[in-house]
Scaffold this motif. Structure first.
Motif, PDB file in Angstrom:
ATOM      1  N   UNK A 113       0.780  -1.228   0.000  1.00 18.89           N
ATOM      2  CA  UNK A 113       0.000   0.000   0.000  1.00 18.89           C
ATOM      3  C   UNK A 113       0.813   1.280   0.000  1.00 18.89           C
ATOM      4  N   UNK A 114       0.070   2.384  -0.156  1.00 13.73           N
ATOM      5  CA  UNK A 114       0.621   3.738  -0.040  1.00 13.73           C
ATOM      6  C   UNK A 114      -0.009   4.365   1.199  1.00 13.73           C
ATOM      7  N   UNK A 115       0.820   4.713   2.161  1.00 13.91           N
ATOM      8  CA  UNK A 115       0.344   5.296   3.418  1.00 13.91           C
ATOM      9  C   UNK A 115       0.544   6.808   3.403  1.00 13.91           C
ATOM     10  N   UNK A 125       5.211  -3.192 -10.252  1.00 15.13           N
ATOM     11  CA  UNK A 125       4.923  -2.759  -8.882  1.00 15.13           C
ATOM     12  C   UNK A 125       3.483  -2.278  -8.861  1.00 15.13           C
ATOM     13  N   UNK A 126       2.686  -2.858  -7.977  1.00 18.31           N
ATOM     14  CA  UNK A 126       1.252  -2.559  -7.930  1.00 18.31           C
ATOM     15  C   UNK A 126       0.897  -1.998  -6.552  1.00 18.31           C
ATOM     16  N   UNK A 127       0.905  -0.668  -6.392  1.00 20.02           N
ATOM     17  CA  UNK A 127       0.532  -0.079  -5.104  1.00 20.02           C
ATOM     18  C   UNK A 127      -0.956  -0.262  -4.804  1.00 20.02           C
ATOM     19  N   UNK A 128      -1.321   0.019  -3.558  1.00 21.91           N
ATOM     20  CA  UNK A 128      -2.719  -0.103  -3.113  1.00 21.91           C
ATOM     21  C   UNK A 128      -2.970   0.967  -2.062  1.00 21.91           C
ATOM     22  N   UNK A 129      -4.110   0.896  -1.419  1.00 19.62           N
ATOM     23  CA  UNK A 129      -4.426   1.825  -0.343  1.00 19.62           C
ATOM     24  C   UNK A 129      -3.800   1.407   0.980  1.00 19.62           C
ATOM     25  N   UNK A 130      -3.876   2.297   1.927  1.00 19.86           N
ATOM     26  CA  UNK A 130      -3.383   2.030   3.295  1.00 19.86           C
ATOM     27  C   UNK A 130      -3.949   3.151   4.149  1.00 19.86           C
TER      28      UNK A 130
END
Length: 445
Positions: free
Chosen positions: A90-92, A159-164
């Motif tokens: 994720x991306x915080x 690279x597959x970011x997500x929520x956080x």
């Protein structure tokens, strides 16, 4: 492998990175025996390669607020290990974000993703940007500026970011919009997307659902279930919401939620109306839980404290790292807790975990229990790749199967001679073996 020697070397190279060092030490202590029984790991220097990220990207994010003022934040992406698949994590967005926290999260993500059995490596990213109190327009400008710096380094097979924390559907939408414009293609590069544009059903609930499924598997080993159990939960965001939904569905009673201002004790338990209210509370942007008692006056608000002083059968920390310490653990044990499930990443301190193990209490670490979120992200990637949308029931069934298989792996590697299951050891060994064996197959790269 000598854990102390490795840790001394890491502390010298990375002084002050306490969260990262804590995460590494926990894993190394768990896998020391299995590592030393397999000389091929030492010959290939698997540990030395595994504990250092492939790369860390750090960049400036400049954006304009609604008053026309220039603001500057720092963005990061830690691409930790991609042995079994593209970096995934994720991306915080939170003022506390720093390299140590992102390295700890990325390192944990390697093993968590391996446990899901899906082809995903470990990574994490974020910024010290605080979305609280910002307008939608300000958040959009920040997210677009963030993606403007990151887009070249990510992709559906890279690279597959997500929520956080701080990054929900709104933020993912703004980031994906900018990525799509720059890349000029629709692709599954981000997960946690809206249902209208590639998202998966039950993704917001997935972390909480998955942790509850894992807890249910733990209870089954004792011929027990959630029916009639009193459950304490921390946090009040999507994770706590998902836990409350599934625990209630399985017959348990969630009696607490919490925020930075204190915790709510609702002796009657959270029903459907109260669980729905959690979304409204979270959307208020105030980051406090005290308004709950205005809506439901039968509940109590306890300022400045954590919910672990409440008597319960099952404790499920669901907020942030190191939120449950040794004293909290002692209080839970004294009050007769039967099971502890770490839904947040590294939600318990080493002292707390030691207390639970000493008292032979079932304790599930976050890398196993909260893998449901990234598991459904992986399922979202599969749906995007095949241009299909699965039903709620299909996704939920796959999530249940994944969490059950993670429990089987933890049980396989964590069961001791006396029958006690050390879930920390089991999760770390199962995840490590999969990644380490793959690294051997791929050579020194």
């Amino acid at each position: 492998m000598n854990v102390n020697d490795i840790m001394n070397g890491l502390e010298a190279k990375h002084p002050g990175e306490k969260e990262y060092l804590q995460a590494v030490q926990e894993v190394l202590e768990s896998i020391e025996d299995i590592y030393n029984q397999n000389p091929q790991y030492e010959a290939a220097k698997i540990i030395e390669r595994l504990v250092e990220p492939d790369r860390i990207l750090t960049f400036r994010v400049s954006w304009l607020d609604d008053s026309g003022n220039v603001n500057v934040n720092i963005g990061h992406r830690v691409q930790f290990n991609n042995a079994i698949g593209p970096y995934k994590g994720g991306i915080r967005l939170h003022p506390s974000v720093n390299v140590s926290i992102l390295k700890f999260l990325g390192f944990e993500q390697i093993f968590k993703n391996a446990l899901t059995t899906l082809p995903m490596g470990g990574g994490k990213g974020g910024s010290d940007f605080n979305p609280k109190g910002k307008s939608d327009a300000e958040i959009m400008r920040f997210c677009q500026a963030f993606m403007l710096e990151l887009w070249r380094m990510i992709g559906p097979n890279t690279d597959v970011p997500a929520g956080d924390i701080g990054t929900g559907g709104r933020e993912i939408g703004f980031m994906y919009g900018m990525y799509k414009k720059l890349q000029m293609e629709n692709t599954g590069v981000l997960t946690g997307k809206g249902l209208n544009w590639g998202g998966s059903l039950i993704r917001p609930e997935a972390t909480g659902f998955g942790a509850t499924y894992f807890a249910d598997e733990m209870l089954k080993t004792k011929n027990d279930s959630f029916k009639g159990k009193v459950v304490t939960v921390s946090g009040f965001g999507n994770v706590a919401w998902g836990v409350a939904l599934k625990v209630t569905e399985l017959g348990g009673k969630v009696v607490t939620i919490s925020g930075p201002d204190g915790y709510i004790y609702d002796e009657d338990g959270l029903d459907e109306e109260k669980i729905d209210y959690l979304l409204e509370l979270r959307a208020s942007n105030n980051d406090i839980v005290s308004p709950y008692v205005e809506e439901f006056p039968e509940a109590k608000f306890i300022a400045g404290k954590k919910p672990w002083e409440v008597k319960c059968d099952i404790a499920m920390p669901s907020a942030i790292q190191n939120e449950l310490n040794g004293e909290d653990a002692e209080m839970l044990v004294k009050n007769g807790v039967e099971c502890i499930v770490e839904v947040s990443n590294m939600g318990c301190t080493p002292e707390a975990i030691e207390c639970f193990h000493k008292n032979q209490l079932p304790f599930a670490p976050g890398k196993a229990a909260n893998a449901g979120g990234v598991a459904v992200s992986g399922l979202e990637m599969s749906q995007n790749a095949t241009k299909l949308n699965w039903t709620n029931e299909e996704v939920d069934a796959k999530l249940l199967q994944i969490m059950s298989s993670i429990h089987v792996a933890c049980e396989k590697y964590g069961t001791q001679e006396d029958g006690y299951i050390d879930y920390v050891k089991g999760a770390n060994i199962a995840g490590f073996i999969k990644v380490a064996d793959t690294m051997l197959d791929l050579g020194v790269i």
